[in-house]
Design a protein around this motif. Structure first.
Motif, PDB file in Angstrom:
ATOM      1  N   THR A  59       0.824  -1.212   0.000  1.00  0.00           N
ATOM      2  CA  THR A  59       0.000   0.000   0.000  1.00  0.00           C
ATOM      3  C   THR A  59       0.859   1.262   0.000  1.00  0.00           C
ATOM      4  OG1 THR A  59      -1.774  -1.158   1.186  1.00  0.00           O
ATOM      5  CG2 THR A  59      -1.793   1.260   1.240  1.00  0.00           C
ATOM      6  N   ILE A  60       1.893   1.280   0.829  1.00  0.00           N
ATOM      7  CA  ILE A  60       2.787   2.447   0.885  1.00  0.00           C
ATOM      8  C   ILE A  60       3.473   2.654  -0.463  1.00  0.00           C
ATOM      9  CG2 ILE A  60       4.909   3.363   1.912  1.00  0.00           C
ATOM     10  CD1 ILE A  60       4.074   2.003   4.524  1.00  0.00           C
ATOM     11  N   PHE A  61       3.980   1.572  -1.043  1.00  0.00           N
ATOM     12  CA  PHE A  61       4.653   1.669  -2.334  1.00  0.00           C
ATOM     13  C   PHE A  61       3.687   2.147  -3.413  1.00  0.00           C
ATOM     14  CE2 PHE A  61       6.485   0.163  -6.309  1.00  0.00           C
ATOM     15  CZ  PHE A  61       7.811   0.522  -6.155  1.00  0.00           C
ATOM     16  N   THR A  62       2.430   1.662  -3.359  1.00  0.00           N
ATOM     17  CA  THR A  62       1.444   2.045  -4.367  1.00  0.00           C
ATOM     18  C   THR A  62       1.027   3.500  -4.213  1.00  0.00           C
ATOM     19  OG1 THR A  62       0.631  -0.228  -4.499  1.00  0.00           O
ATOM     20  CG2 THR A  62      -0.821   1.493  -5.337  1.00  0.00           C
ATOM     21  N   TRP A  63       0.915   3.975  -2.987  1.00  0.00           N
ATOM     22  CA  TRP A  63       0.638   5.399  -2.777  1.00  0.00           C
ATOM     23  C   TRP A  63       1.747   6.249  -3.388  1.00  0.00           C
ATOM     24  CZ3 TRP A  63      -1.125   5.471   3.089  1.00  0.00           C
ATOM     25  CH2 TRP A  63      -2.437   5.008   3.160  1.00  0.00           C
TER      26      TRP A  63
END
Length: 371
Positions: A59-63
């Protein structure tokens, strides 16, 4: 029926990885909750915790990816009006059962309808953060307890909030799976998330092509904004496309392109020209279309450029859409020029690739200016 490239490789990787992790979290989470027994409590807890950390990292990487690529705009609710939302609700509650036309046409730049934007925004901004915060507090509550951050009586509240979040997430998945069946065909959206290519009606596909062309022309306009004559022709071409809606959209686009200085071309399956417009002829300094039809796309290139052009043709015939590739041309009078090319496959009614069509925008003056 046409196929349009909608989802990038990373979007498909993110989607299926996230789906797999959510399924694994639900499966092990309800076992930890005591609903059933499958892995055993300790193993289920270990799998659940590891899957949770994997989802947090994803999720962090995708944000970060969304911010860098500008994909966050897909979730931006500020571009919506109450009328957009009302039409979408009306479609899902009434129109879809009467085979009405979908009020929102999908493109690579607008993948979500108004309700999807709001729902996915809620997922990203509310449900997932709720699950992450309550999950971390639940996993490490003894640590927080020792730090006097929380007291033991709050553990039940944390567990309850985490469970509520889990049911909301499951409800989202069920609704999401159902809505994937409301595309052009029941499995169109699911297939698109595997291959990246979505099946659409002719009208939807032409709209997607028009928007894609508009976005590329706007990007090109930014590059050459100081070249007044080029800026004018780009604006003129775009306005022509928008204005000519009295005929079918496909015909409007082709007719508009035919009457502008943007070059349009069409190749057969072997890479030979079958059609070009006046803009193309002008760039190559040709006076008659008969000089071009039947010639191979590599014949008006410098030797060192031919392999590059062959690779572009090969990629498009393999199903890819090529955008913003700069190539060199040899004009009829022997001079050289530069242009950016955008090309996509041409499909027959059975979905088989039968050729290539595309557009070229001259960048010779921009190239000379930079040098």
């Amino acid at each position: 029926m046409k196929k349009i490239y909608i989802y990038s490789k990373y979007e498909r990787f993110w989607h299926w990885t996230q789906a797999g992790l959510i399924f694994l979290l639900a499966l092990t989470g309800f076992e930890v909750h005591g609903t059933y027994e499958m892995f055993g409590y300790e193993k289920a807890t270990l799998i659940h915790n590891n899957a949770a950390w994997a989802l947090i990292v994803l999720t962090i990487f995708t944000w970060f990816w969304s911010l860098v690529t500008g994909q966050w705009k897909q979730f931006n609710p500020m571009v919506l009006s109450i009328n957009h939302i009302r039409k979408q609700i009306s479609f899902y509650t009434k129109g879809i059962f009467h085979h009405d036309e979908h009020p929102t046409l999908k493109t690579k730049y607008t993948k979500f309808n108004p309700l999807q934007r709001l729902t996915y925004l809620g997922l990203v901004m509310v449900i997932i953060p709720l699950m992450v915060v309550t999950g971390i507090l639940y996993m490490y509550y003894f640590h927080f307890l020792n730090e006097k951050f929380i007291h033991i009586g709050q553990l039940n509240i944390i567990a309850l909030l985490h469970t509520i979040g889990a049911f909301l997430l499951i409800a989202f998945v069920i609704a999401h799976v159902y809505l994937t069946t409301t595309g052009y065909k029941p499995l169109s959206s699911i297939k698109a998330m595997v291959s990246g290519w979505e099946e659409m009606s002719d009208k939807e596909a032409v709209h997607a092509i028009k928007i894609g062309l508009q976005m590329k022309m706007e990007e090109q306009e930014k590059e050459i904004k100081n070249l007044a004559e080029n800026k004018y022709l780009l604006n003129d071409a775009l306005q022509s496309i928008v204005d000519k809606q009295e005929v079918s959209q496909k015909e409007a686009i082709l007719k508009a392109i035919k009457n502008t200085s943007i070059g349009y071309f069409r190749l057969d399956i072997n890479g030979f020209y079958t059609d070009v417009n006046e803009g193309w002829l002008s760039m190559y300094k040709c006076t008659n279309i008969k000089e071009v039809i039947g010639r191979h796309v590599t014949l008006n290139r410098p030797e060192e450029e031919k392999e590059k052009v062959k690779d572009i043709v090969k990629q498009v015939l393999a199903g890819e859409i090529i955008t913003n590739r700069e190539v060199i041309r040899v004009c009829k009078d022997g001079t050289f020029g530069y242009h950016n090319i955008a090309a996509s496959p041409v499909y027959d009614k059975n979905g088989k690739i039968t050729g290539i069509e595309g557009f070229i925008i001259d960048t010779t003056k921009l190239k000379e200016r930079k040098s």
